[in-house]
Motif scaffolding. Structure first.
Motif, short mmCIF file in Angstrom:
data_model
loop_
_atom_site.label_atom_id
_atom_site.label_comp_id
_atom_site.label_asym_id
_atom_site.label_seq_id
_atom_site.Cartn_x
_atom_site.Cartn_y
_atom_site.Cartn_z
N ILE A 77 0.73 -1.17 0.09
CA ILE A 77 0.07 -0.07 -0.17
C ILE A 77 1.03 1.19 -0.13
O ILE A 77 1.72 1.47 0.90
CB ILE A 77 -1.09 0.04 1.33
CG1 ILE A 77 -1.96 -1.24 1.15
CG2 ILE A 77 -1.76 1.34 1.31
CD1 ILE A 77 -2.68 -1.53 2.39
N SER A 78 0.42 2.16 -1.04
CA SER A 78 1.27 3.38 -1.04
C SER A 78 0.59 4.45 -0.50
O SER A 78 1.14 5.53 -0.11
CB SER A 78 1.36 3.82 -2.56
OG SER A 78 0.46 3.92 -3.23
N GLY A 79 -0.81 4.36 -0.25
CA GLY A 79 -1.54 5.22 0.39
C GLY A 79 -2.53 5.79 -0.83
O GLY A 79 -3.39 6.48 -0.36
N GLY A 80 -2.15 5.40 -2.09
CA GLY A 80 -2.96 6.17 -2.94
C GLY A 80 -4.35 5.22 -3.13
O GLY A 80 -4.52 4.33 -2.64
N LYS A 81 -5.29 5.94 -4.05
CA LYS A 81 -6.55 5.09 -4.32
C LYS A 81 -6.50 3.82 -4.77
O LYS A 81 -7.15 2.90 -4.38
CB LYS A 81 -7.41 6.11 -5.10
CG LYS A 81 -7.05 6.17 -6.53
CD LYS A 81 -7.74 7.05 -7.15
CE LYS A 81 -7.24 7.54 -8.54
NZ LYS A 81 -7.57 8.77 -9.02
N ASP A 82 -5.33 3.78 -5.59
CA ASP A 82 -5.26 2.23 -6.39
C ASP A 82 -4.91 1.04 -5.48
O ASP A 82 -5.68 0.04 -5.34
CB ASP A 82 -4.18 2.36 -7.30
CG ASP A 82 -4.58 3.26 -8.64
OD1 ASP A 82 -5.91 3.82 -8.67
OD2 ASP A 82 -3.63 3.60 -9.08
N SER A 83 -3.91 1.43 -4.52
CA SER A 83 -3.43 0.36 -3.42
C SER A 83 -4.56 0.05 -2.33
O SER A 83 -4.67 -1.03 -2.06
CB SER A 83 -2.16 0.68 -3.09
OG SER A 83 -2.01 1.92 -2.24
N MET A 84 -5.14 1.30 -2.11
CA MET A 84 -6.19 0.97 -0.93
C MET A 84 -7.32 0.49 -1.57
O MET A 84 -7.86 -0.65 -0.82
CB MET A 84 -6.69 2.55 -0.36
CG MET A 84 -5.69 3.29 0.25
SD MET A 84 -5.33 2.41 2.15
CE MET A 84 -4.67 3.74 2.74
N PHE A 139 -0.71 -6.50 5.16
CA PHE A 139 -0.76 -5.21 4.38
C PHE A 139 0.20 -4.35 4.92
O PHE A 139 0.37 -4.02 5.87
CB PHE A 139 -2.39 -4.34 4.86
CG PHE A 139 -3.45 -5.32 4.47
CD1 PHE A 139 -3.94 -5.24 3.01
CD2 PHE A 139 -4.29 -6.11 5.16
CE1 PHE A 139 -5.04 -6.07 2.62
CE2 PHE A 139 -5.23 -7.15 4.83
CZ PHE A 139 -5.43 -6.80 3.53
N ILE A 140 0.94 -4.23 3.75
CA ILE A 140 2.51 -3.63 3.94
C ILE A 140 2.56 -2.19 3.45
O ILE A 140 2.14 -1.78 2.20
CB ILE A 140 3.72 -4.34 3.68
CG1 ILE A 140 3.99 -4.65 2.42
CG2 ILE A 140 3.73 -5.51 4.82
CD1 ILE A 140 5.08 -5.58 2.10
N LYS A 151 -2.13 10.38 7.05
CA LYS A 151 -3.42 10.52 6.14
C LYS A 151 -3.34 8.99 5.83
O LYS A 151 -4.61 8.44 5.75
CB LYS A 151 -3.29 11.13 4.80
CG LYS A 151 -4.09 11.55 3.97
CD LYS A 151 -5.44 11.98 4.61
CE LYS A 151 -6.48 12.30 3.45
NZ LYS A 151 -7.66 12.87 4.23
N ILE A 152 -2.46 8.31 5.47
CA ILE A 152 -2.27 6.72 5.25
C ILE A 152 -3.00 6.00 6.46
O ILE A 152 -3.76 5.18 6.00
CB ILE A 152 -1.08 6.30 4.76
CG1 ILE A 152 -0.57 6.83 3.38
CG2 ILE A 152 -0.82 4.72 4.67
CD1 ILE A 152 0.87 6.74 3.23
N GLU A 153 -2.50 6.27 7.63
CA GLU A 153 -2.83 5.66 8.94
C GLU A 153 -4.30 5.78 8.89
O GLU A 153 -5.08 4.74 9.23
CB GLU A 153 -2.00 5.94 10.01
CG GLU A 153 -0.42 5.73 10.02
CD GLU A 153 0.28 6.32 10.91
OE1 GLU A 153 1.38 5.99 11.46
OE2 GLU A 153 0.02 7.44 11.46
N ASP A 154 -4.76 7.12 8.80
CA ASP A 154 -6.51 7.35 9.09
C ASP A 154 -7.18 6.60 8.00
O ASP A 154 -8.36 6.16 8.33
CB ASP A 154 -6.53 8.95 9.00
CG ASP A 154 -5.94 9.54 10.28
OD1 ASP A 154 -5.57 8.97 11.11
OD2 ASP A 154 -5.82 10.98 9.96
N ASN A 155 -6.82 6.82 6.65
CA ASN A 155 -7.61 5.89 5.83
C ASN A 155 -7.64 4.42 5.98
O ASN A 155 -8.63 4.03 5.88
CB ASN A 155 -7.07 6.36 4.11
CG ASN A 155 -7.57 7.56 3.96
OD1 ASN A 155 -8.34 8.41 4.33
ND2 ASN A 155 -6.77 8.25 2.85
#
Length: 185
Positions: free
Chosen positions: A46-53, A74-75, A88-92
């Motif tokens: 997971i990069s934090g972007g919409k694709d990986s999420m 999930f790394i 932001k990544i953690e919150d999402n």
């Protein structure tokens, strides 16, 4: 009637509202290319972007509703994010119910210092190496990346212009540097 949480609404919408656009093509690709086998341990990167999420949620749904038993990790590699981006990544991930594992690297600092004016290629190679190494450390045999059709087209065109070759992104790729590890997308 019980009101659904935001996470439950998102999960339901993947299977119902976006069944034709997301869920069915995803499930078909997993089956057609045999991306997931019984007993696989898959590191979803997971990069934090919409694709990986979205990939993370699709993988969770596949695990929940699919016929094949497999496990997921999930790394998230922190290559040197600023605090705001990392939060932001953690919150999402928390909102989506994705149990992420963050590991830190100095990829941003290293690749910029080593590559001078064009650090992108080196940074991408270093990030991929760290992801493979972390997945191997966790006992995973596959890593999953959230690439989509536009990424395939972009990679093919870049390969044609910059490498004078026609090369695409296969859905499944066996690693040469990490024996026993397969990349799926």
């Amino acid at each position: 009637m019980k009101e659904l949480t935001k996470q439950q609404q998102i999960e339901r919408s993947i299977i119902t509202t976006y069944r034709k656009e997301l869920w069915s093509p995803f499930a078909l690709a997993v089956k057609k290319y045999r991306l997931i086998q019984s007993g696989d341990k898959i590191a979803v990167c997971i990069s934090g972007g919409k694709d990986s999420m979205l990939l993370a949620k699709l993988m969770q749904e596949m695990q929940k509703h699919g016929d094949v038993p497999f496990s997921l990790r999930f790394i998230v590699m922190d290559p040197g994010y600023n605090g705001k981006n990392r939060r932001k990544i953690e919150d999402n991930a928390r909102l989506l119910g994705i149990p992420i594992e963050i590991f830190e690297t100095d990829v941003f600092a290293s690749s910029v210092a080593a590559a001078g004016d064009s650090p992108c290629y080196l940074c991408a190679r270093m990030r991929r190496g760290y992801l493979y190494a972390k997945a191997k450390e966790l006992g995973c045999n596959k890593i999953a990346l959230g690439h989509h059709f536009n990424d395939v087209i972009e990679t093919t065109v870049m390969s044609m212009f910059y490498g004078s070759q026609l090369q695409a992104m296969p859905p499944k790729l066996h690693s040469t540097n990490f024996p026993g590890m397969t990349l799926i997308r």
